[in-house]
Design a protein around this motif. Structure first.
Motif, PDB file in Angstrom:
ATOM      1  N   CYS A   1      39.709  40.129  45.729  1.00 32.46           N
ATOM      2  CA  CYS A   1      41.104  39.695  45.732  1.00 32.46           C
ATOM      3  C   CYS A   1      41.565  39.486  44.294  1.00 32.46           C
ATOM      4  O   CYS A   1      40.972  38.672  43.572  1.00 32.46           O
ATOM      5  CB  CYS A   1      41.256  38.410  46.538  1.00 32.46           C
ATOM      6  SG  CYS A   1      42.936  37.780  46.594  1.00 32.46           S
ATOM      7  N   PRO A   2      42.585  40.188  43.821  1.00 32.73           N
ATOM      8  CA  PRO A   2      42.977  40.092  42.410  1.00 32.73           C
ATOM      9  C   PRO A   2      43.318  38.674  41.953  1.00 32.73           C
ATOM     10  O   PRO A   2      43.074  38.324  40.796  1.00 32.73           O
ATOM     11  CB  PRO A   2      44.199  41.009  42.320  1.00 32.73           C
ATOM     12  CG  PRO A   2      44.066  41.938  43.481  1.00 32.73           C
ATOM     13  CD  PRO A   2      43.413  41.151  44.565  1.00 32.73           C
ATOM     14  N   SER A   3      43.888  37.863  42.832  1.00 33.77           N
ATOM     15  CA  SER A   3      44.297  36.518  42.431  1.00 33.77           C
ATOM     16  C   SER A   3      43.164  35.508  42.489  1.00 33.77           C
ATOM     17  O   SER A   3      43.323  34.377  42.025  1.00 33.77           O
ATOM     18  CB  SER A   3      45.437  36.038  43.341  1.00 33.77           C
ATOM     19  OG  SER A   3      45.007  35.980  44.702  1.00 33.77           O
ATOM     20  N   ALA A   4      42.005  35.886  43.051  1.00 34.00           N
ATOM     21  CA  ALA A   4      40.917  34.926  43.212  1.00 34.00           C
ATOM     22  C   ALA A   4      40.280  34.571  41.868  1.00 34.00           C
ATOM     23  O   ALA A   4      40.043  33.392  41.580  1.00 34.00           O
ATOM     24  CB  ALA A   4      39.858  35.482  44.169  1.00 34.00           C
ATOM     25  N   VAL A   5      40.005  35.567  41.060  1.00 35.96           N
ATOM     26  CA  VAL A   5      39.399  35.350  39.743  1.00 35.96           C
ATOM     27  C   VAL A   5      40.236  36.125  38.723  1.00 35.96           C
ATOM     28  O   VAL A   5      39.929  37.278  38.396  1.00 35.96           O
ATOM     29  CB  VAL A   5      37.927  35.815  39.706  1.00 35.96           C
ATOM     30  CG1 VAL A   5      37.271  35.406  38.392  1.00 35.96           C
ATOM     31  CG2 VAL A   5      37.152  35.248  40.892  1.00 35.96           C
TER      32      VAL A   5
ATOM     33  N   ASP B   1      35.746  45.747  37.429  1.00 37.86           N
ATOM     34  CA  ASP B   1      34.537  44.932  37.382  1.00 37.86           C
ATOM     35  C   ASP B   1      34.352  44.152  38.678  1.00 37.86           C
ATOM     36  O   ASP B   1      33.222  43.980  39.153  1.00 37.86           O
ATOM     37  CB  ASP B   1      34.602  43.960  36.201  1.00 37.86           C
ATOM     38  CG  ASP B   1      34.525  44.671  34.860  1.00 37.86           C
ATOM     39  OD1 ASP B   1      33.961  45.786  34.822  1.00 37.86           O
ATOM     40  OD2 ASP B   1      35.021  44.116  33.868  1.00 37.86           O
ATOM     41  N   ALA B   2      35.460  43.679  39.244  1.00 40.29           N
ATOM     42  CA  ALA B   2      35.369  42.931  40.497  1.00 40.29           C
ATOM     43  C   ALA B   2      34.833  43.806  41.626  1.00 40.29           C
ATOM     44  O   ALA B   2      34.003  43.369  42.434  1.00 40.29           O
ATOM     45  CB  ALA B   2      36.734  42.363  40.862  1.00 40.29           C
ATOM     46  N   GLU B   3      35.295  45.059  41.688  1.00 40.92           N
ATOM     47  CA  GLU B   3      34.840  45.971  42.734  1.00 40.92           C
ATOM     48  C   GLU B   3      33.360  46.301  42.574  1.00 40.92           C
ATOM     49  O   GLU B   3      32.593  46.313  43.549  1.00 40.92           O
ATOM     50  CB  GLU B   3      35.680  47.238  42.707  1.00 40.92           C
ATOM     51  CG  GLU B   3      35.362  48.221  43.832  1.00 40.92           C
ATOM     52  CD  GLU B   3      35.668  47.653  45.208  1.00 40.92           C
ATOM     53  OE1 GLU B   3      35.004  48.084  46.177  1.00 40.92           O
ATOM     54  OE2 GLU B   3      36.553  46.784  45.303  1.00 40.92           O
ATOM     55  N   LEU B   4      32.936  46.567  41.353  1.00 35.84           N
ATOM     56  CA  LEU B   4      31.527  46.861  41.103  1.00 35.84           C
ATOM     57  C   LEU B   4      30.653  45.668  41.450  1.00 35.84           C
ATOM     58  O   LEU B   4      29.570  45.814  42.047  1.00 35.84           O
ATOM     59  CB  LEU B   4      31.324  47.252  39.639  1.00 35.84           C
ATOM     60  CG  LEU B   4      31.936  48.588  39.195  1.00 35.84           C
ATOM     61  CD1 LEU B   4      31.784  48.769  37.687  1.00 35.84           C
ATOM     62  CD2 LEU B   4      31.272  49.756  39.933  1.00 35.84           C
TER      63      LEU B   4
END
Length: 346
Positions: free
Chosen positions: A322-326, A333-336
């Motif tokens: 979720c983009p707004s989570a972190v 990087d979040a997806e990886l």
């Protein structure tokens, strides 16, 4: 905290009246150190005698008249607070949005006895009001108050131009301060995570609700559960700063917030903060001290809540996507990272 990254503007200290009997560990808790030189300097300072430490820990000359005026006005709003008319440390927390003042009244040993929060801006007053309401709500339930190990409300008032809150002090350094006050912060990782997890389980036990339609169970949430708000007391941990309290939230909310923020504030071997992606990889994918401690904490929490650990890891991966989570983490990087968690843990 703003997002998950620690506030880059460390509190600056001033004293009103001048030169109280400062406790060196309390002062170092308010002034985070970064880098090898600062870390070594703090370790040596903490080992000096109390009299020499008081000289080395002289508050920074940063008080401005507006701070003292705000403090004086706050004391007038709480006239029954005689303790804060002694030596007071003013932690000038530079927060342009909330414009808050944080002050600590010290006892004869130089430890915080009373905490005074005051604000004149609309945003700051709303924050203080929210914390007062949360702590008063906790105080109405003996079981909840006992499990929360939170400060007690000693006084709260709202004037025409200011809101002030007086709280009992909790005597102990924060986990954040412990991480930044020793030469080997890795030695605290496992104990920190397990202590925080035990506190969270005990706190949630007082308000846990059964899950419905396959959803995660809900319970009361602190809302800003990170190492800077977790204090190491003699008989466990206490938690401060309750302005983001939620009466009901998914039980993993505080757990994820804590684990992510801990990864962000843990110094690297070079005593520097890691990049967000590297910090979270160390916590959730790698097999180092932080990764092993994180898995222990997740296993403990899942066992206590009756949630399979794979489900917890999948929920964490979904939150990271979720983009707004972190906000500090780039989308790629979040997806990886999420894929690595699902592949390796879930």
């Amino acid at each position: 905290m703003s997002g998950y990254a620690a506030n880059s503007c460390a509190p600056r200290l001033s004293v009103w009246p001048p030169r109280p009997p400062l406790d060196p560990s309390f002062v170092s808790d308010l002034q985070p150190a970064h880098g090898v030189r600062a870390r070594v300097g703090r370790v040596f300072r903490q080992q000096l005698s109390a009299s020499l430490a008081r000289r080395l820990a002289q508050p920074l000359p940063s008080a401005v008249p507006s701070d003292r005026e705000l403090l004086g006005a706050a004391l007038e709003l709480l006239p029954e607070d005689r303790a804060t008319r002694g030596h007071v440390i003013v932690a000038d927390v530079h927060d342009p949005e909330r414009q808050r003042l944080l002050a600590f009244a010290l006892d004869d040993d130089g430890r915080p006895q009373t905490v005074l929060k005051a604000a004149a801006s609309a945003a700051g007053r709303a924050t203080i009001r929210a914390e007062a309401e949360a702590l008063l709500r906790l105080g109405r339930s003996r079981r909840l108050q006992r499990s929360a190990r939170a400060p007690r409300v000693l006084g709260f008032t709202e004037g025409a131009d200011m809101t002030a809150l007086r709280l009992s002090g909790l005597n102990g350094p924060s986990q954040y301060a412990q991480l930044h006050s020793g030469l080997f912060p890795a030695g605290n990782i496992e104990s920190h995570l397990l202590q925080a997890c035990r506190w969270l389980i005990t706190f949630q036990d007082a308000t846990i609700c059964d899950s419905q339609d396959g959803e995660l169970p809900a319970a009361a949430a602190h809302g800003d559960f990170w190492p800077g708000n977790v204090l190491a007391l003699r008989d466990g941990v206490g938690v401060v700063d309750w302005e983001r309290f939620w009466p009901a939230a998914p039980v993993t909310q505080d757990l994820f917030h804590y684990l992510i923020s801990y990864a962000f504030v843990l110094p690297s071997l070079a005593c520097r903060r890691r990049e967000p992606a590297a910090a979270l990889h160390a916590a959730f994918v790698a097999n180092g001290p932080l990764g092993r401690a994180t898995r222990l904490a997740v296993d403990m929490f899942g066992s206590a809540r009756g949630i399979p650990r794979r489900r917890i890891w999948r929920a964490l991966a979904a939150q990271l996507r979720c983009p707004s989570a972190v906000p500090e983490l780039r989308l790629r990087d979040a997806e990886l990272l999420a894929n690595a968690i699902v592949g390796g843990r879930a």
